[in-house]
Design a protein around this motif. Structure first.
Motif, PDB file in Angstrom:
ATOM      1  N   ARG A 137     -15.092  17.575 -15.302  1.00 31.41           N
ATOM      2  CA  ARG A 137     -15.443  18.022 -13.998  1.00 31.41           C
ATOM      3  C   ARG A 137     -13.846  17.951 -13.155  1.00 31.41           C
ATOM      4  NH1 ARG A 137     -21.139  15.233 -14.663  1.00 31.41           N
ATOM      5  NH2 ARG A 137     -22.347  17.686 -14.721  1.00 31.41           N
ATOM      6  N   CYS A 138     -12.874  16.358 -13.502  1.00 31.81           N
ATOM      7  CA  CYS A 138     -12.100  16.699 -12.682  1.00 31.81           C
ATOM      8  C   CYS A 138     -10.985  18.110 -13.155  1.00 31.81           C
ATOM      9  CB  CYS A 138     -11.070  15.903 -13.054  1.00 31.81           C
ATOM     10  SG  CYS A 138     -11.593  13.773 -12.371  1.00 31.81           S
ATOM     11  N   TYR A 139     -11.017  18.086 -14.309  1.00 29.83           N
ATOM     12  CA  TYR A 139     -10.316  19.746 -14.134  1.00 29.83           C
ATOM     13  C   TYR A 139     -11.314  21.503 -13.593  1.00 29.83           C
ATOM     14  CZ  TYR A 139      -9.267  23.852 -17.073  1.00 29.83           C
ATOM     15  OH  TYR A 139      -9.147  25.456 -17.913  1.00 29.83           O
ATOM     16  N   ILE A 148     -11.791  12.622  -5.686  1.00 24.74           N
ATOM     17  CA  ILE A 148     -11.809  14.060  -6.042  1.00 24.74           C
ATOM     18  C   ILE A 148     -13.141  14.637  -5.756  1.00 24.74           C
ATOM     19  CG2 ILE A 148     -10.663  13.656  -8.653  1.00 24.74           C
ATOM     20  CD1 ILE A 148     -13.150  14.437  -9.714  1.00 24.74           C
ATOM     21  N   SER A 149     -12.507  16.097  -5.949  1.00 24.01           N
ATOM     22  CA  SER A 149     -14.120  16.770  -5.474  1.00 24.01           C
ATOM     23  C   SER A 149     -14.581  17.580  -6.780  1.00 24.01           C
ATOM     24  CB  SER A 149     -14.123  17.791  -4.144  1.00 24.01           C
ATOM     25  OG  SER A 149     -13.625  19.444  -4.969  1.00 24.01           O
ATOM     26  N   ALA A 150     -15.597  16.819  -7.175  1.00 21.21           N
ATOM     27  CA  ALA A 150     -16.217  17.277  -8.085  1.00 21.21           C
ATOM     28  C   ALA A 150     -17.123  19.141  -8.451  1.00 21.21           C
ATOM     29  CB  ALA A 150     -17.161  16.684  -8.985  1.00 21.21           C
ATOM     30  N   PRO A 151     -17.109  20.142  -9.370  1.00 14.73           N
ATOM     31  CA  PRO A 151     -17.162  21.524  -8.860  1.00 14.73           C
ATOM     32  C   PRO A 151     -18.894  21.478  -9.022  1.00 14.73           C
ATOM     33  CG  PRO A 151     -16.989  20.651 -11.595  1.00 14.73           C
ATOM     34  CD  PRO A 151     -16.328  19.939 -10.795  1.00 14.73           C
ATOM     35  N   ARG A 152     -19.265  21.923  -7.569  1.00 12.20           N
ATOM     36  CA  ARG A 152     -21.109  22.062  -7.718  1.00 12.20           C
ATOM     37  C   ARG A 152     -21.524  22.837  -8.628  1.00 12.20           C
ATOM     38  NH1 ARG A 152     -19.249  17.456  -5.375  1.00 12.20           N
ATOM     39  NH2 ARG A 152     -20.650  16.449  -4.079  1.00 12.20           N
ATOM     40  N   GLU A 153     -21.158  23.894  -9.149  1.00 15.54           N
ATOM     41  CA  GLU A 153     -21.692  25.367  -9.585  1.00 15.54           C
ATOM     42  C   GLU A 153     -22.070  24.989 -10.926  1.00 15.54           C
ATOM     43  OE1 GLU A 153     -20.331  29.390 -10.776  1.00 15.54           O
ATOM     44  OE2 GLU A 153     -18.774  28.368 -10.109  1.00 15.54           O
ATOM     45  N   HIS A 154     -23.789  25.000 -11.509  1.00 16.19           N
ATOM     46  CA  HIS A 154     -23.956  24.659 -12.423  1.00 16.19           C
ATOM     47  C   HIS A 154     -23.130  25.412 -13.946  1.00 16.19           C
ATOM     48  CE1 HIS A 154     -27.680  22.501 -10.445  1.00 16.19           C
ATOM     49  NE2 HIS A 154     -26.540  22.268 -10.595  1.00 16.19           N
ATOM     50  N   GLY A 155     -22.948  24.536 -14.633  1.00 19.81           N
ATOM     51  CA  GLY A 155     -22.626  25.096 -15.599  1.00 19.81           C
ATOM     52  C   GLY A 155     -23.245  25.534 -17.072  1.00 19.81           C
ATOM     53  N   ALA A 187      -2.272  15.347 -20.414  1.00 19.52           N
ATOM     54  CA  ALA A 187      -1.561  16.206 -20.151  1.00 19.52           C
ATOM     55  C   ALA A 187      -2.120  17.342 -19.053  1.00 19.52           C
ATOM     56  CB  ALA A 187      -1.632  16.315 -21.734  1.00 19.52           C
ATOM     57  N   LEU A 188      -3.293  17.255 -18.785  1.00 15.58           N
ATOM     58  CA  LEU A 188      -3.644  18.473 -18.343  1.00 15.58           C
ATOM     59  C   LEU A 188      -3.956  17.895 -16.883  1.00 15.58           C
ATOM     60  CD1 LEU A 188      -5.639  20.918 -18.662  1.00 15.58           C
ATOM     61  CD2 LEU A 188      -7.988  19.849 -18.107  1.00 15.58           C
ATOM     62  N   LEU A 189      -3.572  16.947 -16.351  1.00 17.45           N
ATOM     63  CA  LEU A 189      -4.023  16.490 -15.088  1.00 17.45           C
ATOM     64  C   LEU A 189      -3.093  15.744 -14.260  1.00 17.45           C
ATOM     65  CD1 LEU A 189      -7.886  15.008 -15.196  1.00 17.45           C
ATOM     66  CD2 LEU A 189      -7.272  16.891 -14.528  1.00 17.45           C
ATOM     67  N   GLY A 190      -2.154  15.556 -15.274  1.00 23.02           N
ATOM     68  CA  GLY A 190      -0.589  14.885 -14.449  1.00 23.02           C
ATOM     69  C   GLY A 190      -0.883  13.577 -14.162  1.00 23.02           C
ATOM     70  N   ALA A 191       0.263  13.114 -13.771  1.00 20.45           N
ATOM     71  CA  ALA A 191       0.497  11.804 -13.466  1.00 20.45           C
ATOM     72  C   ALA A 191       0.174  11.288 -12.676  1.00 20.45           C
ATOM     73  CB  ALA A 191       2.250  11.086 -13.808  1.00 20.45           C
ATOM     74  N   THR A 192       0.410  11.799 -11.581  1.00 25.93           N
ATOM     75  CA  THR A 192      -0.634  11.707 -10.023  1.00 25.93           C
ATOM     76  C   THR A 192      -1.749  11.355  -9.803  1.00 25.93           C
ATOM     77  OG1 THR A 192      -0.220  13.857  -9.276  1.00 25.93           O
ATOM     78  CG2 THR A 192       2.098  12.049  -8.002  1.00 25.93           C
ATOM     79  N   HIS A 193      -2.338  11.912 -10.784  1.00 27.77           N
ATOM     80  CA  HIS A 193      -4.325  12.035 -11.126  1.00 27.77           C
ATOM     81  C   HIS A 193      -4.202  10.356 -10.484  1.00 27.77           C
ATOM     82  CE1 HIS A 193      -8.044  12.438 -12.114  1.00 27.77           C
ATOM     83  NE2 HIS A 193      -8.102  13.898 -11.522  1.00 27.77           N
ATOM     84  N   PRO A 194      -5.691  10.469  -9.817  1.00 27.70           N
ATOM     85  CA  PRO A 194      -6.119   9.187  -8.348  1.00 27.70           C
ATOM     86  C   PRO A 194      -6.391   8.571  -9.996  1.00 27.70           C
ATOM     87  CG  PRO A 194      -7.609  10.849  -8.245  1.00 27.70           C
ATOM     88  CD  PRO A 194      -6.257  11.981  -8.829  1.00 27.70           C
ATOM     89  N   VAL A 195      -7.303   9.312 -11.148  1.00 27.28           N
ATOM     90  CA  VAL A 195      -7.401   7.883 -12.182  1.00 27.28           C
ATOM     91  C   VAL A 195      -6.483   7.943 -13.150  1.00 27.28           C
ATOM     92  CG1 VAL A 195      -9.183   8.055 -14.334  1.00 27.28           C
ATOM     93  CG2 VAL A 195      -9.861   9.466 -12.435  1.00 27.28           C
TER      94      VAL A 195
END
Ligand SMILES: Nc1nc2c(c(=O)[nH]1)N[C@H]1C(S)=C(S)[C@@H](COP(=O)(O)OP(=O)(O)OC[C@H]3O[C@@H](n4cnc5c(=O)[nH]c(N)nc54)[C@H](O)[C@@H]3O)O[C@H]1N2
Ligand SMILES: Nc1nc2c(c(=O)[nH]1)N[C@H]1C(S)=C(S)[C@@H](COP(=O)(O)OP(=O)(O)OC[C@H]3O[C@@H](n4cnc5c(=O)[nH]c(N)nc54)[C@H](O)[C@@H]3O)O[C@H]1N2
Ligand SMILES: [Mo]
Length: 770
Positions: free
Chosen positions: A166-168, A431-438, A558-566
């Motif tokens: 969801r962060c991605y 964060i702002s999680a994606p709303r579109e269903h998967g 690796a994907l979201l980087g060191a500054t990611h809030p989590v």
């Protein structure tokens, strides 16, 4: 290589002997025995076998034969690493059996596929994470990646995994439950406002009747046999509806009960057994309700009632429309579709009516049909008419499969999440999680087949072998830009690599999971909504496997980087912190860490069993669904001149889903083989077949693609005429990806229209009729 009818009861000496054989095979005997001794005990270890629950009885030695197999299979000392992969090209491995692949041992180090040499080669953890991150970032949209989960993942791993995706930026969460109890979740959410069962294990001690639909507990939930035989011993009626005569449902000797073993006596597990046609359960229940409705009307005329009118008035809506439909349904259609006689339906109905408290259970025989959601609505209606929900000893009990498939859903593995969940998520994580269903499983596989999706990541499981249309899906995986499998054992999905492909070896439930804060426990939720902790016993220190949370965090960093809030690393250092986040986002987990110390874990609660209906109207809903027009697709019958059979695919006693432990299916009298088809003896006569003849089976479907399995042995069996059964995953090639349940999208694994021919060497001649 033989078939002889099994004479003993289920469980008993046969089970003990088989357990011992598996212990010896795993080459890790001492450790495994100590593992078993602690299986499913308080504060102990959650058996990866199934999602049946336990009453916390401290000090009691509890395990079953098939739980023992699961534990031993995982705790082997055999390893699959660099040398193994250097020795065998992937295309050679793909020609080997499922048994061969998994038997090689535990995956030992991260590997990357080299398409030039056709071998997997070692890659460092960091390089693997970087490659995955690079490929994910290259996609046009995060919705081109599929994040699959298999139901063995713990709450902690599953929660981190959905947080990562969801962060991605995607809600693409195809999940094994899409192929399993999805119809249950859909039907129960709509009718009773929560997609889970309403009973607790204690309820089985108070039920006067237990109705089991489409379930084979002797093999798939062996600990349930003990519960059932206790019930029959105290005089409760246990009524089975099963397409096959299953030994485990007829008699049971408890391998943990010395007196029964010594005297070789056994307890009946069921008091009554009905064998409906495949897909016939809805019609059977409709028949019962039709009888009840007639009796109810007579009773009303005499000033009393059969249905629980007070409960119905206060708690439900929709009864009138439903009963009007019941009256319109003809007995002819009911008996034809169910395959049961009027007298049999009367017998079942009388048992139900004479019971004060009734539990209804079901599993794959109900959920893997086109009309599964409607069938479960029918079961709910039956229980609601008699007020059999929300009182002790009564209720609805879908029996889940994978040991944490229910928990994974609870903690957010859901392709169509509720807005309330996402809003909470955004608030807690900033964060702002994606709303579109998967995508669910079928949609994800279709998207991969059409090259709309380009990356597949599997948190456990064996997607290629578990889904329909095996070859088509395998080809789609090979066309993907990247496939990543986080796994314990080598399987079919790994030997169908994408253009880039990585296998990441993870710890299993049996292993000690050592992190910065010390050895970690994980949590799971069983079929009764009980959440409890599990920690492993096998010391794998010094080896390269990592825990699932650590692997997910590695990809996330690796994907979201060191500054990611989590702060991913802090979560992995101490899983208490993951549980704190679950508590913050998901209702029902208040004081999560604190409550794990309670013996047997804690109960998440169930709104429906409190008569709190979280439906649109605030009441439980009786749905009025017509019976399906026909179980066989009409177009298929019209096109066929030869007799059309309906086939189900099921599990043998020696397998765990796509994991094949051995080639015996003891209770069904099969030894040393899996390429078999069970058939009614009268059908065999009609087709001039004798036991052991080899046949070819081909699918009838609307798209004219050729789907067939060849050289399967015919075995006479107590199964209704016109029905066949074969093992999953060998028969998955027959199931079309586009054949799935209404509203559930679950592949129709228990209902495939097929033709049968004597095996022909020249398979070219076996073309689908057009
Ligand atoms: N040892 C072991 N344990 C397991 C598993 C395993 O593979 N091995 N798998 C786990 C998982 S993920 C799951 S979902 C569960 C599966 O547990 P089950 O649902 O018991 O699994 P299946 O083998 O698919 O068996 C389906 C049963 O339903 C019957 N059946 C099929 N179609 C119909 C029908 O139309 N009507 C009726 N009335 N009966 C029908 C079949 O004859 C069979 O007895 O088990 C879990 N536990
Ligand atoms: N024809 C047909 N198809 C079916 C069914 C059917 O009845 N008939 N049943 C369906 C059902 S109910 C289900 S649930 C699905 C099952 O589908 P999946 O859940 O995808 O399949 P499994 O066979 O359970 O997955 C086995 C693999 O999981 C990996 N594994 C085992 N333990 C762990 C662990 O702790 N962590 C990780 N990361 N990996 C692990 C191992 O590598 C192993 O090879 O299949 C479905 N497919
Ligand atoms: Mo399942």
């Amino acid at each position: 290589m033989s078939h002889k009818e099994y004479q003993g009861p289920a469980g008993g000496w046969g089970a003990l002997k088989a357990t011992t054989t598996h212990l010896l095979k795993s080459q890790n005997v001492a450790k495994n025995i100590s593992n078993l001794l602690r299986t499913n005990q308080d504060h102990g270890f959650d058996c990866p076998g199934c999602a049946w629950g336990e009453k916390g009885v401290p000090g009691r030695f509890r395990f079953c034969e098939n739980g023992a197999k699961a534990v031993n299979w995982e705790a082997t000392t055999r390893r699959v690493g660099e040398e193994f992969f250097a020795q065998y090209p992937v295309s050679w491995l793909n020609q080997q059996t499922d048994y061969f692949l998994e038997f090689q041992g535990r995956l030992a180090e991260p590997v990357r596929y080299n398409s030039v040499t056709d071998h997997y080669e070692p890659i460092s953890w960091d390089d693997a994470f970087k490659l995955i991150a690079t490929k994910l970032k290259e996609l046009d949209s995060p919705n081109q990646a599929e994040f699959y989960t298999s139901g063995r993942a713990s709450n902690e791993a599953a929660f981190l995994y959905q947080l990562l995706a969801r962060c991605y930026g995607t809600n693409n969460f195809p999940d094994c439950s899409n192929m399993c109890h999805e119809a249950t979740s859909v039907a129960l959410a709509k009718t009773i406002g929560i997609g889970k069962g309403t009973v607790r294990i204690e309820d089985f001690e108070q039920a006067d009747a237990i109705f089991l639909f489409g379930q084979n507990p002797g093999t798939n939930h062996p600990r349930m046999l003990e519960t059932l035989s206790h019930a029959t011993k105290r005089g409760a009626r246990v009524v089975a509806f099963n397409n096959l005569k299953e030994r485990g449902l007829e008699r049971f000797a408890n391998p943990q009960h010395p007196v029964e073993l010594l005297t070789y006596s056994s307890t009946p597990t069921t008091s009554d057994y009905f064998t409906p046609k495949l897909g016939g359960d809805m019609a059977a229940v409709r028949g019962m309700v039709k009888l009840f409705n007639e009796r109810h009307k007579k009773a009303v005329a005499q000033g009393s009632s059969l249905f629980d009118l007070e409960f119905i008035a206060q708690q439900t809506q929709g009864m009138d429309a439903y009963l009007a439909l019941v009256e319109q349904t003809s007995w002819e259609q009911i008996t034809e579709q169910s395959g049961l006689s009027y007298e049999q339906i009367v017998r079942a109905a009388n048992i139900y009516q004479n019971a004060e408290r009734v539990i209804v259970t079901w599993a794959m025989g109900v959920t893997q049909h086109k009309h599964s959601v409607a069938t479960i609505h029918e079961l709910v209606n039956l229980q609601l008419l008699f007020g059999q929900i929300g009182k002790p000893g009564a209720g609805l009990c879908p029996v889940r499969g994978h040991s944490n498939v229910q928990g994974d859903r609870t903690v957010g593995i859901n392709e169509s999440p509720a807005e309330s969940f996402l809003a909470r998520f955004d608030e807690v994580f900033d964060i702002s999680a994606p709303r579109e269903h998967g995508h669910n499983v079928v949609q994800a596989m279709q998207a991969l087949c059409n090259a709309q999706s380009k990356v597949f990541i599997g948190l456990g499981g064996n997607i290629v072998a578990a889904v329909p249309d095996t070859q088509r899906v395998a080809d789609a995986m090979r066309g993907a830009e990247l496939t990543v499998n986080i796994a314990t054992k080598l399987n079919r999905s790994h030997v169908n690599p994408g253009k880039e492909s990585i296998i990441l070896p993870c710890l299993g439930r049996t292993d000690i999971d050592m992190q910065v804060a010390g050895p970690q426990k994980v949590t799971v939720e069983d079929s009764f909504s009980m959440v409890h902790a599990s920690s492993g016993r096998v010391d794998v220190s010094g080896e390269q496997m990592r825990s699932e949370p650590a692997i997910i965090a590695g990809i996330a960093k690796a994907l979201l980087g060191a500054t990611h809030p989590v702060d991913w690393q802090a979560l992995v250092d101490n899983y208490d912190r993951i549980r704190d986040l679950i508590e913050a986002v998901i209702p029902g987990f208040e004081n999560f860490n604190g409550r794990l110390d309670q013996p047997g874990g804690f109960y998440l609660g169930n709104s429906a069993s409190d008569l709190n209906w979280k439906t649109a109207s605030g009441k439980a809903l009786m749905c009025a669904d017509p019976l399906p027009e026909a179980i066989t697709p009409v177009t298929a019958i019209e096109r066929s001149k030869a007799p059309v059979f309906i086939m189900q695919t099921l599990r043998s006693h020696d397998q765990y889903n796509t994991t094949v432990y051995g080639y015996d299916d003891r209770y069904r009298g099969i030894f040393g083989e899996r390429k078999i088809v069970f058939m009614n003896p009268q059908d065999m006569d009609k087709l001039n077949l004798t036991e052991g003849d080899l046949i070819d089976v081909q699918t009838l479907w609307t798209d004219n693609q050729k789907r067939q399995i060849t050289g399967f042995k015919v075995i006479p069996y107590q199964i209704p005429q016109g029905n066949l059964a074969a093992y999953f995953p060998e028969a998955n090639a027959l199931i079309p990806l586009s054949s799935y349940g209404d509203e559930s999208f679950t592949p129709t694994s228990k209902s495939i229209a097929v033709l049968v021919r004597l095996h022909q060497q020249d398979t070219q001649e076996l073309l689908v009729k057009s």
